[in-house]
Scaffold this active site. Structure first.
Site, PDB file in Angstrom:
ATOM      1  N   SER A  15       0.828  -1.211   0.000  1.00 30.81           N
ATOM      2  CA  SER A  15       0.000   0.000   0.000  1.00 30.81           C
ATOM      3  C   SER A  15       0.865   1.264   0.000  1.00 30.81           C
ATOM      4  O   SER A  15       0.481   2.286  -0.575  1.00 30.81           O
ATOM      5  CB  SER A  15      -0.985  -0.001   1.168  1.00 30.81           C
ATOM      6  OG  SER A  15      -0.316   0.148   2.394  1.00 30.81           O
ATOM      7  N   ARG A  90      12.939  -8.394   4.782  1.00 31.09           N
ATOM      8  CA  ARG A  90      14.176  -9.152   4.958  1.00 31.09           C
ATOM      9  C   ARG A  90      15.284  -8.245   5.456  1.00 31.09           C
ATOM     10  O   ARG A  90      15.311  -7.053   5.169  1.00 31.09           O
ATOM     11  CB  ARG A  90      14.595  -9.741   3.617  1.00 31.09           C
ATOM     12  CG  ARG A  90      13.783 -10.939   3.242  1.00 31.09           C
ATOM     13  CD  ARG A  90      14.426 -11.685   2.111  1.00 31.09           C
ATOM     14  NE  ARG A  90      15.800 -12.067   2.430  1.00 31.09           N
ATOM     15  CZ  ARG A  90      16.577 -12.721   1.585  1.00 31.09           C
ATOM     16  NH1 ARG A  90      16.137 -13.056   0.394  1.00 31.09           N
ATOM     17  NH2 ARG A  90      17.807 -13.056   1.918  1.00 31.09           N
ATOM     18  N   ASN A 106      13.527   4.054   4.585  1.00 27.10           N
ATOM     19  CA  ASN A 106      12.575   3.037   5.050  1.00 27.10           C
ATOM     20  C   ASN A 106      11.433   3.747   5.771  1.00 27.10           C
ATOM     21  O   ASN A 106      11.610   4.825   6.325  1.00 27.10           O
ATOM     22  CB  ASN A 106      13.276   2.080   6.029  1.00 27.10           C
ATOM     23  CG  ASN A 106      12.336   1.013   6.566  1.00 27.10           C
ATOM     24  OD1 ASN A 106      11.591   0.382   5.812  1.00 27.10           O
ATOM     25  ND2 ASN A 106      12.348   0.801   7.869  1.00 27.10           N
ATOM     26  N   HIS A 108       8.608   3.058   8.859  1.00 24.46           N
ATOM     27  CA  HIS A 108       8.331   2.147   9.977  1.00 24.46           C
ATOM     28  C   HIS A 108       7.138   2.694  10.763  1.00 24.46           C
ATOM     29  O   HIS A 108       7.086   3.900  11.051  1.00 24.46           O
ATOM     30  CB  HIS A 108       9.571   2.058  10.880  1.00 24.46           C
ATOM     31  CG  HIS A 108       9.386   1.104  12.031  1.00 24.46           C
ATOM     32  ND1 HIS A 108       9.469  -0.263  11.876  1.00 24.46           N
ATOM     33  CD2 HIS A 108       9.094   1.336  13.332  1.00 24.46           C
ATOM     34  CE1 HIS A 108       9.240  -0.841  13.048  1.00 24.46           C
ATOM     35  NE2 HIS A 108       9.011   0.106  13.945  1.00 24.46           N
ATOM     36  N   VAL A 143      18.700  -2.714  12.390  1.00 22.21           N
ATOM     37  CA  VAL A 143      17.311  -2.618  11.926  1.00 22.21           C
ATOM     38  C   VAL A 143      16.589  -1.415  12.553  1.00 22.21           C
ATOM     39  O   VAL A 143      16.695  -1.170  13.758  1.00 22.21           O
ATOM     40  CB  VAL A 143      16.561  -3.933  12.287  1.00 22.21           C
ATOM     41  CG1 VAL A 143      15.068  -3.805  12.005  1.00 22.21           C
ATOM     42  CG2 VAL A 143      17.147  -5.086  11.503  1.00 22.21           C
TER      43      VAL A 143
HETATM   44  C1  GRF Z   1       3.854  -0.615   6.752  1.00 23.11           C
HETATM   45  O1  GRF Z   1       3.180  -0.441   7.980  1.00 23.11           O
HETATM   46  C2  GRF Z   1       5.279  -0.173   6.857  1.00 23.11           C
HETATM   47  O2  GRF Z   1       5.460   0.927   7.697  1.00 23.11           O
HETATM   48  C3  GRF Z   1       5.956  -1.386   7.443  1.00 23.11           C
HETATM   49  O3  GRF Z   1       5.315  -2.484   6.821  1.00 23.11           O
HETATM   50  C4  GRF Z   1       4.018  -2.095   6.411  1.00 23.11           C
HETATM   51  C5  GRF Z   1       3.938  -2.330   4.941  1.00 23.11           C
HETATM   52  O4  GRF Z   1       2.653  -2.109   4.423  1.00 23.11           O
HETATM   53  N1  GRF Z   1       7.379  -1.330   7.249  1.00 23.11           N
HETATM   54  P1  GRF Z   1       2.460  -2.033   2.860  1.00 23.11           P
HETATM   55  O5  GRF Z   1       3.073  -3.301   2.258  1.00 23.11           O
HETATM   56  O6  GRF Z   1       3.123  -0.793   2.357  1.00 23.11           O
HETATM   57  O7  GRF Z   1       0.964  -2.005   2.653  1.00 23.11           O
END
Ligand code: GRF
Length: 214
Positions: A15, A90, A106, A108, A143
């Site tokens: 998403s 990963r 990234n 998070h 990480v």
């Molecule tokens: C998101 O909450 C992102 O912050 C985390 O994993 C989830 C991925 O969701 N790292 P999507 O695949 O982008 O829908």
């Protein structure tokens, strides 16, 4: 003006990838998505890439170094300038992180450095915090560490469970990731130790989404 060439690494739903694709469809957005790499052939995000005509690649090699070599090849062939991890599940090879670190970001779903790792929304509920949110940061070897580019604050509401909180945070992610890629593409980010300075912004105005603003 040439747009920044972005490669997105995914493992699942995609998403955030979708949010970036939609942002890039705006005529004045300064970046374009030129490659999607998934480590899983069944990632839903691959279909999103396909429907938008974004070249997609599956690199399912479980060996960390082999994955890194193959991913490097794809990113270089596509002349990628920024790598965006979007639900990429990963651990990356150290050499790969060192090569791309200042050009790899990234997202998070917590206000780092709180709640790194798995199930950050569950961690936030267990800790009883009143606010959580999401963070976009440059990637470093450990990480969920690295200089923070932008954060969005999301309230934790009475009666929240992990799914409800995750959905509220995800809506903020879909705004924060395109904003962060834009700041990078506009050349406004500089890394000073563990801090990111955003040119032309009185911090944190450019880097924080206000939960009161819908
Ligand atoms: C998101 O909450 C992102 O912050 C985390 O994993 C989830 C991925 O969701 N790292 P999507 O695949 O982008 O829908």
């Amino acid at each position: 003006m040439p747009r920044l060439r972005v490669g997105v690494l995914i493992s699942g739903r995609g998403s955030n990838l979708q949010a970036l694709i939609e942002a890039a469809a705006e005529p004045h957005y300064p970046a374009e998505i030129v490659a999607v790499i998934s480590n899983r052939a069944d990632a839903q995000g691959l279909q999103r890439a396909a429907s938008s005509g974004v070249p997609r690649h599956v690199i399912a090699n479980p060996d960390r170094a082999a994955f890194a070599t193959a991913a490097d090849g794809v990113l270089r062939d596509a002349r990628v300038e920024l790598v965006a991890l979007a639900g990429f599940m990963r651990i990356l090879d150290t050499g790969f992180v060192e090569r791309w670190g200042d050009r790899m970001i990234n997202i998070h779903p917590s206000l780092l450095p709180s709640f790194p790792g798995l199930h950050p929304q569950r961690q936030a509920l267990a800790a009883g915090v009143k606010f959580s949110g999401c963070t976009v940061h440059f990637v470093r070897v450990a990480v969920d560490t690295g200089p923070i580019i932008a954060q969005a604050v999301v309230p934790v509401e009475n009666g929240d469970d992990e799914d409800r909180l995750a959905a509220r945070i995800l809506a903020a992610e879909h705004r924060l990731y395109p904003l962060s890629v834009r700041l990078f593409a506009e050349g406004r980010l500089s890394i000073d130790g563990n801090r990111v300075v955003i040119a032309g912004a009185a911090a944190p105005s450019a880097a924080l989404l206000n939960p009161a603003e819908r």
